[in-house]
Design an enzyme around this catalytic site. Structure first.
Site, short mmCIF file in Angstrom:
data_model
loop_
_atom_site.label_atom_id
_atom_site.label_comp_id
_atom_site.label_asym_id
_atom_site.label_seq_id
_atom_site.Cartn_x
_atom_site.Cartn_y
_atom_site.Cartn_z
N ARG A 53 0.86 -1.18 0.00
CA ARG A 53 0.00 0.00 0.00
C ARG A 53 0.89 1.23 0.00
O ARG A 53 2.11 1.13 0.12
CB ARG A 53 -1.02 0.01 1.14
CG ARG A 53 -0.62 -0.55 2.45
CD ARG A 53 0.49 0.18 3.16
NE ARG A 53 0.22 1.60 3.34
CZ ARG A 53 1.14 2.51 3.59
NH1 ARG A 53 2.43 2.17 3.69
NH2 ARG A 53 0.83 3.77 3.73
N GLY A 54 0.25 2.41 -0.14
CA GLY A 54 1.03 3.63 -0.31
C GLY A 54 1.12 3.91 -1.81
O GLY A 54 1.47 3.00 -2.59
N ALA A 55 0.81 5.15 -2.20
CA ALA A 55 0.63 5.45 -3.63
C ALA A 55 1.81 5.02 -4.51
O ALA A 55 1.61 4.27 -5.48
CB ALA A 55 0.31 6.93 -3.79
N ARG A 96 -7.53 -0.36 -6.63
CA ARG A 96 -7.75 0.77 -5.72
C ARG A 96 -7.90 2.03 -6.59
O ARG A 96 -7.08 2.27 -7.47
CB ARG A 96 -6.58 0.92 -4.72
CG ARG A 96 -6.46 -0.30 -3.80
CD ARG A 96 -5.56 -0.02 -2.61
NE ARG A 96 -6.19 0.89 -1.67
CZ ARG A 96 -5.53 1.46 -0.65
NH1 ARG A 96 -4.27 1.20 -0.46
NH2 ARG A 96 -6.16 2.28 0.17
N GLN A 202 -1.96 2.87 9.96
CA GLN A 202 -0.67 2.91 9.26
C GLN A 202 0.36 3.72 10.05
O GLN A 202 1.56 3.46 9.97
CB GLN A 202 -0.82 3.51 7.86
CG GLN A 202 -1.59 2.65 6.88
CD GLN A 202 -3.06 3.00 6.82
OE1 GLN A 202 -3.65 3.41 7.81
NE2 GLN A 202 -3.67 2.83 5.67
N ASP A 243 -1.76 10.89 -2.18
CA ASP A 243 -2.16 9.84 -3.12
C ASP A 243 -2.44 10.40 -4.50
O ASP A 243 -2.38 9.68 -5.50
CB ASP A 243 -3.38 9.10 -2.60
CG ASP A 243 -2.96 8.19 -1.47
OD1 ASP A 243 -2.81 8.68 -0.35
OD2 ASP A 243 -2.69 7.00 -1.74
N ASN A 254 -5.28 12.69 0.19
CA ASN A 254 -4.39 11.84 1.00
C ASN A 254 -5.24 11.13 2.06
O ASN A 254 -6.46 11.34 2.16
CB ASN A 254 -3.28 12.68 1.64
CG ASN A 254 -2.18 11.82 2.24
OD1 ASN A 254 -1.72 10.85 1.63
ND2 ASN A 254 -1.78 12.12 3.46
N LYS A 255 -4.58 10.31 2.84
CA LYS A 255 -5.23 9.48 3.86
C LYS A 255 -6.24 10.26 4.70
O LYS A 255 -5.97 11.39 5.10
CB LYS A 255 -4.14 8.87 4.75
CG LYS A 255 -4.61 7.96 5.85
CD LYS A 255 -5.53 6.86 5.38
CE LYS A 255 -4.93 5.99 4.30
NZ LYS A 255 -5.95 5.11 3.65
O1 MRU Z 1 -4.50 3.40 2.15
P1 MRU Z 1 -3.01 3.55 2.03
O2 MRU Z 1 -2.25 3.03 3.20
O3 MRU Z 1 -2.49 3.04 0.72
O4 MRU Z 1 -2.80 5.12 2.02
C1 MRU Z 1 -1.51 5.64 1.97
C2 MRU Z 1 -1.49 7.12 2.10
O5 MRU Z 1 -2.50 7.77 2.19
C3 MRU Z 1 -0.14 7.78 2.02
O6 MRU Z 1 -0.12 8.93 2.82
C4 MRU Z 1 0.14 8.19 0.57
O7 MRU Z 1 -0.02 7.09 -0.27
C5 MRU Z 1 1.47 8.75 0.40
S1 MRU Z 1 2.70 7.52 0.40
C6 MRU Z 1 4.19 8.14 0.00
#
Ligand code: MRU
Length: 349
Positions: A53-55, A96, A202, A243, A254-255
């Site tokens: 996970r993470g963009a 996603r 996270q 994201d 973002n999250k």
């Molecule tokens: O749902 P996730 O854990 O994939 O979400 C991740 C985030 O929101 C991060 O802040 C974002 O992807 C930036 S990662 C460098």
């Protein structure tokens, strides 16, 4: 608890076994275990169930997913192979919806495949190379983001970060954590507040795991504590990842919880920085065209295996929120530091 290497290897291509090896992020911090993906289906499942996970990390995984699709394809002609790759792109696109890096990486891989008129074997090996290139470029971009961002962080700064925008969310080094890490490694005294990031935690699980490994001093704090910490003068700046950043208007997706942190920072006149590579910047879509992922209600109902809400009640579970540009002090990219509203002009002009 897991100990060991400072730099975690979020994703790695195993050329001998022709598999993508992922850290299973669902098991951290209790266990460092790996998931091996030998097909595009495996990669799609790993993105969907948040093994990875993470963009930026999702984008890199998807790129290897395309390479695997080409590798496992039974197509005998170039045209048939491209058809299989389009199907793979469709499958990976559906995992996603919010992080733009996924679509960016898929388009880049598809274009690479379409640009080649050679035999199947060459296409396959060029796609593996392209995915590895996307991986390596991501690490490089993050280090540059770290260098630019660290200039904004004062010695002695107390920095709030939300979710996990570290090595685990990328191919390595991290974006927001990259900035913190660079400042720390250049000798500045940094204290981090990592907000837990309900419901998937996270911040509490992954950011804490990384900061501990990096030996950067930090506290984990409940998401609900952020405004009070700011009111007490305990936070000097906020650094988060993204994201998707809408270049035309500067909106930051973002999250979930990022918007609350930004509103609070604005109220207390605390700088709010967003760190992201150009693969996270969407040059095309308007903010209202972006799908904000809604995840299963059970993520809210349960903490671990324990149900915390009464049975039969309903929950709302948006995974991301949208922070308007007026709340963002600056966006830190590998190309420099910009006001959110300057991004489009700079990146296209
Ligand atoms: O749902 P996730 O854990 O994939 O979400 C991740 C985030 O929101 C991060 O802040 C974002 O992807 C930036 S990662 C460098």
């Amino acid at each position: 608890m897991v100990t060991g290497l400072v730099d975690v290897e979020t994703l790695r291509w195993d050329g001998r076994r022709r598999e993508l090896v992922l850290i299973d992020q669902r098991a951290l911090p209790a266990r460092l275990r790996y998931v091996r993906c030998g097909s595009v289906k495996d990669v799609a499942a790993a993105i969907r169930n948040m093994t990875v996970r993470g963009a930026p990390a999702i984008g890199v995984a998807a790129a290897f997913g395309m390479a695997l699709a080409a590798m496992r394809s039974k197509a005998r002609s170039r045209e048939k192979l491209l058809e299989d790759l389009r199907k793979a792109r469709e499958m990976l696109s559906a995992t996603r919806p919010t992080a733009v890096n996924l679509f960016w990486a898929l388009d880049r891989m598809m274009k690479k495949a379409e640009s080649m008129s050679t035999d199947r074997q060459t296409i396959v090996s060029e796609l593996v190379k392209e995915a590895q290139k996307i991986h390596d470029e991501d690490v490089q971009m993050n280090k540059t983001i770290g260098r630019y961002g660290a200039e904004l962080i004062k010695d002695g700064a107390r920095v709030l970060t939300h979710c996990n925008a570290g090595a685990l969310a990328t191919a390595g080094y991290g974006t927001a954590i990259g900035v913190i890490r660079y400042a720390h490694e250049s000798g500045k005294k940094i204290l981090v507040y990592a907000s837990e990031t309900r419901p998937r935690l996270q911040g509490a699980k992954l950011t804490a795991f990384e900061l501990k490994k990096l030996k950067i001093p930090f506290y984990v704090v409940p998401d609900t504590a952020v405004a009070f910490l700011m009111s007490k003068g305990m936070i000097d700046c906020v650094v988060v990842g993204a994201d998707r950043i809408i270049a035309k208007t500067g909106h930051v997706i973002n999250k979930i919880g990022t918007l609350s942190a930004a509103i609070n920072a604005n109220h207390f006149k605390i700088p709010f920085y967003v760190a992201a590579p150009s693969s996270t910047i969407d040059l095309h879509k308007k903010v209202e065209e972006v799908k904000i992922e809604e995840r299963a209600e059970d993520e809210v109902h349960y903490v671990g295996k324990t149900r915390i809400t009464p049975t039969g009640v309903k929950a709302v579970n948006y995974a991301f929120d949208i922070t308007p540009p007026e709340l963002v002090t600056a966006v830190i990219t590998e190309k420099g530091v910009f006001k959110p509203e300057e991004l489009y002009r700079f990146l296209t002009g």
